[in-house]
Design an enzyme around this catalytic site. Sequence first.
Site, PDB file in Angstrom:
ATOM      1  N   ASP A 115       0.837  -1.198   0.000  1.00 54.40           N
ATOM      2  CA  ASP A 115       0.000   0.000   0.000  1.00 54.40           C
ATOM      3  C   ASP A 115       0.870   1.245   0.000  1.00 54.40           C
ATOM      4  O   ASP A 115       1.928   1.274   0.622  1.00 54.40           O
ATOM      5  CB  ASP A 115      -0.924   0.010   1.220  1.00 54.40           C
ATOM      6  CG  ASP A 115      -0.173   0.096   2.543  1.00 54.40           C
ATOM      7  OD1 ASP A 115      -0.134   1.193   3.134  1.00 54.40           O
ATOM      8  OD2 ASP A 115       0.377  -0.931   2.990  1.00 54.40           O
ATOM      9  N   SER A 116       0.415   2.257  -0.722  1.00 54.67           N
ATOM     10  CA  SER A 116       1.069   3.557  -0.770  1.00 54.67           C
ATOM     11  C   SER A 116       2.521   3.409  -1.227  1.00 54.67           C
ATOM     12  O   SER A 116       2.767   2.901  -2.311  1.00 54.67           O
ATOM     13  CB  SER A 116       0.947   4.244   0.595  1.00 54.67           C
ATOM     14  OG  SER A 116       1.249   5.616   0.512  1.00 54.67           O
TER      15      SER A 116
END
Length: 302
Positions: A143-144
Amino acid sequence: MSREQRAKVDTILRQPRPEGPQPVEAIRAGFRAMMAQMIVPDDIRTTETALGDRPAVLVEPVDGPRSGTILYFHGGAYVFGSPQTALSLTGNLVARTGFRSLSVDYRLAPEHPFPAAIDDALSAYRALLDSGEDPAAIAFAGDSAGGGLTVTTCLAARDAGLPLPAAIVAFSPSLDATRTGESMDTKEGIDPIFTRDSLAHTGAMYLAGQDPHQYLLSPAILADASGFPPMLLQAGTNEVLLDDSTRMAARARAAGVDVILDITADVPHVFQAFAGVLDEADQALDRAALFLTQQLAPPTAR
């Protein structure tokens, strides 16, 4: 109900924060506190372990995993975060797929700027391969910033002559250190988490003076995705990094890669972490789990 849930999440993320750039320890502490509020499934177990030369957290179903490994890279702008802060994500992927996950505690900037995170992620993947794990049974997920690592680690693995994993799943990936996506401006203020200034603050820690115009820093605009495995890119319309996903999907598609661009309306950056609170989060994780189970076929099916 979903509209009310989205409003609740937006309010949580817009809680007052200190003015101006914050020291790195304050940023890290604030992120730990926020992520500690996320819901982690009950039907998993976690074990501290190591992968390559870095600590890692093994996440498994309580009744034992099926064949397949999710190599997970947590988010945090390459500056903050850990396998522990990502447990709502790794836990939900494990609970939904039955696969095990190994979440890598890669080195963080500013103490360890680019390319330390990529080096650690590649080392972790190499360790999995050296242990006898079939690359066809490995997926990269993150994520991210960790979503960015799913792509840049694939690039680094290809550069090193390693076989690539079977799939990539990226939640709101950060894929353009030049910050030239239109959404950087069109979503300013709509995004409850990031601003151009806040991203510049942490981005400078990771870059440490390096030119962001490099394919391992800005793959959405500079990378050749030829030979990549199938990709699932999930993002929300309320995030300044939205165009990192849309442009990466276009590059992958142009390179002949199977890619699913999965955009959810009116949700923020890494909305999947709000599983159990936001219907869209649970639905997106269900889609990610289905994708993973389709791509990581059991040995007898290969």
